[in-house]
Design an enzyme around this catalytic site. Structure first.
Site, PDB file in Angstrom:
ATOM      1  N   HIS A 178       0.826  -1.212   0.000  1.00 42.68           N
ATOM      2  CA  HIS A 178       0.000   0.000   0.000  1.00 42.68           C
ATOM      3  C   HIS A 178       0.859   1.261   0.000  1.00 42.68           C
ATOM      4  CE1 HIS A 178      -4.160  -1.742   1.293  1.00 42.68           C
ATOM      5  NE2 HIS A 178      -3.508  -2.571   0.511  1.00 42.68           N
ATOM      6  N   ASP A 179       2.058   1.165   0.552  1.00 40.25           N
ATOM      7  CA  ASP A 179       2.982   2.301   0.517  1.00 40.25           C
ATOM      8  C   ASP A 179       3.506   2.508  -0.899  1.00 40.25           C
ATOM      9  OD1 ASP A 179       4.654   4.406   1.347  1.00 40.25           O
ATOM     10  OD2 ASP A 179       6.319   3.026   1.754  1.00 40.25           O
ATOM     11  N   ASP A 189       7.925   5.154  -0.281  1.00 46.61           N
ATOM     12  CA  ASP A 189       8.533   6.329   0.369  1.00 46.61           C
ATOM     13  C   ASP A 189       8.020   6.565   1.788  1.00 46.61           C
ATOM     14  OD1 ASP A 189       5.942   7.187  -0.119  1.00 46.61           O
ATOM     15  OD2 ASP A 189       6.532   9.173  -0.872  1.00 46.61           O
ATOM     16  N   SER A 201       5.115   7.090   2.793  1.00 46.11           N
ATOM     17  CA  SER A 201       4.030   8.080   2.900  1.00 46.11           C
ATOM     18  C   SER A 201       2.794   7.512   3.603  1.00 46.11           C
ATOM     19  CB  SER A 201       3.659   8.644   1.524  1.00 46.11           C
ATOM     20  OG  SER A 201       3.371   7.593   0.613  1.00 46.11           O
ATOM     21  N   HIS A 215      -2.151 -12.543  -0.053  1.00 48.91           N
ATOM     22  CA  HIS A 215      -3.429 -12.703   0.651  1.00 48.91           C
ATOM     23  C   HIS A 215      -3.503 -14.039   1.382  1.00 48.91           C
ATOM     24  CE1 HIS A 215      -5.730  -9.462  -1.898  1.00 48.91           C
ATOM     25  NE2 HIS A 215      -4.816  -8.957  -1.097  1.00 48.91           N
ATOM     26  N   THR A 216      -2.440 -14.842   1.305  1.00 44.57           N
ATOM     27  CA  THR A 216      -2.375 -16.067   2.105  1.00 44.57           C
ATOM     28  C   THR A 216      -2.207 -15.721   3.593  1.00 44.57           C
ATOM     29  OG1 THR A 216      -1.184 -18.134   2.494  1.00 44.57           O
ATOM     30  CG2 THR A 216       0.132 -16.305   1.712  1.00 44.57           C
ATOM     31  N   ASP A 273      -7.358 -15.958   4.068  1.00 40.25           N
ATOM     32  CA  ASP A 273      -7.047 -17.346   3.701  1.00 40.25           C
ATOM     33  C   ASP A 273      -7.440 -18.209   4.899  1.00 40.25           C
ATOM     34  OD1 ASP A 273      -5.967 -19.726   2.831  1.00 40.25           O
ATOM     35  OD2 ASP A 273      -3.918 -18.994   2.633  1.00 40.25           O
ATOM     36  N   SER A 307      -5.479 -20.612   7.495  1.00 41.30           N
ATOM     37  CA  SER A 307      -4.052 -20.587   7.160  1.00 41.30           C
ATOM     38  C   SER A 307      -3.521 -19.164   7.133  1.00 41.30           C
ATOM     39  CB  SER A 307      -3.882 -21.268   5.783  1.00 41.30           C
ATOM     40  OG  SER A 307      -2.614 -21.078   5.244  1.00 41.30           O
ATOM     41  N   ASP A 310       1.792 -19.806   2.371  1.00 41.37           N
ATOM     42  CA  ASP A 310       1.779 -21.028   1.566  1.00 41.37           C
ATOM     43  C   ASP A 310       0.967 -20.809   0.285  1.00 41.37           C
ATOM     44  OD1 ASP A 310      -0.893 -21.013   2.407  1.00 41.37           O
ATOM     45  OD2 ASP A 310      -0.537 -22.471   3.998  1.00 41.37           O
TER      46      ASP A 310
END
Length: 267
Positions: free
Chosen positions: A4-5, A12, A14, A132-133, A185, A188, A193
């Site tokens: 997201h940065d 940077d 932010s 997103h695991t 996930d 998990s 994984d």
């Protein structure tokens, strides 16, 4: 946090800045995509340890990049060399975070374009989505799939009905729930994984943007390739995409600064 940065004004730091009345702008931190980003206090603790040891040397942007790598290692994922030398930005605007960070509602065309805007290709899109695991979401990022997909109180037909029923009865009991956290996930979420990709093929990706990866022949082929390959192969590919992401629009030389406190620009 690193992802997201990097997607807003490059890597940077932010995303770490707090709103101050003098700047007049709400900062990235306050934007909807960043409301489930946690660990700001942890970055502050790392920064104070570094400032005690070598003041004014290590940027907040570098700390985020290094901590991101280490958090993947701690959850059983790969390690990689993180090039350092990023400098911290002095501007942080909430509206830019909303515009630049890929949204959970995005379709595949939008996702591919968002990544291309940052010089990342479809392979990077599939690999980085694999993060997103681990981690969590708020119901607000996907509750439309459960309660009001096309505006007539319907459910998203591409979401596994058993999974949807489970989410509705156990997690997001109303469409307006904006506090319950949900694992991205399930079962998990603290283990790095390939299970995220297996769930995608069972139509159990939590976001529309997860599910979108299975409806494009190129991204689907990449998912199948990862699942047919070794865990080690996924690890090395993921590490390469992360290193590539960590180079997005970095500030070096005299641009930016080395913040003393990650939440505020130097006076």
């Amino acid at each position: 946090m690193h992802f997201h940065d990097c997607f807003v004004r490059g890597c940077d730091g932010s995303v770490l800045l707090n709103f101050t009345s003098s700047s007049g702008n709400q900062t990235e931190k306050t934007a909807p995509p960043n409301l489930t980003v946690r660990g700001f206090d942890f970055i502050d603790r790392l920064k104070s340890l570094l400032e005690a040891e070598c003041p004014g040397i290590v940027s907040c942007a570098d700390i985020v990049a290094l901590a991101a790598r280490d958090s993947i290692v701690v959850t059983g994922g790969p390690s990689w060399k993180v090039p350092t030398g990023r400098r911290d930005g002095v501007i942080s605007v909430a509206s830019e975070a909303l515009a630049d960070i890929p949204a959970p509602f995005d379709n595949i065309t939008t996702l591919i374009q968002n990544f291309a805007n940052k010089s990342l290709d479809i392979k990077d899109l599939v690999l980085l989505s694999g993060a997103h695991t681990i981690g969590i979401s708020l119901c607000t990022s996907f509750s439309n799939r459960l309660y009001n997909f096309t505006g007539v109180g319907d459910q998203d037909p591409t979401l596994d009905s058993e999974y949807a029923a489970n989410l509705k009865s156990r997690k997001c009991r109303t469409q307006n729930d904006n506090t319950t956290i949900v694992e991205m996930d399930p079962g998990s979420r603290t283990t790095f994984d390939l299970s995220y990709y297996s769930l995608l093929l069972k139509r159990r990706g939590l976001f529309e943007s997860d599910s979108a990866l299975t409806r494009d022949s190129n991204t689907l082929a990449l998912i199948n390739q990862l699942l047919q390959g070794s865990l080690q192969n996924f690890f090395s590919e993921f590490a390469m995409s992360m290193e590539k992401m960590g180079r997005i629009e970095v500030k070096t030389g005299t641009s930016g600064e080395i913040r003393k406190n990650c939440a505020v620009v130097n006076s």
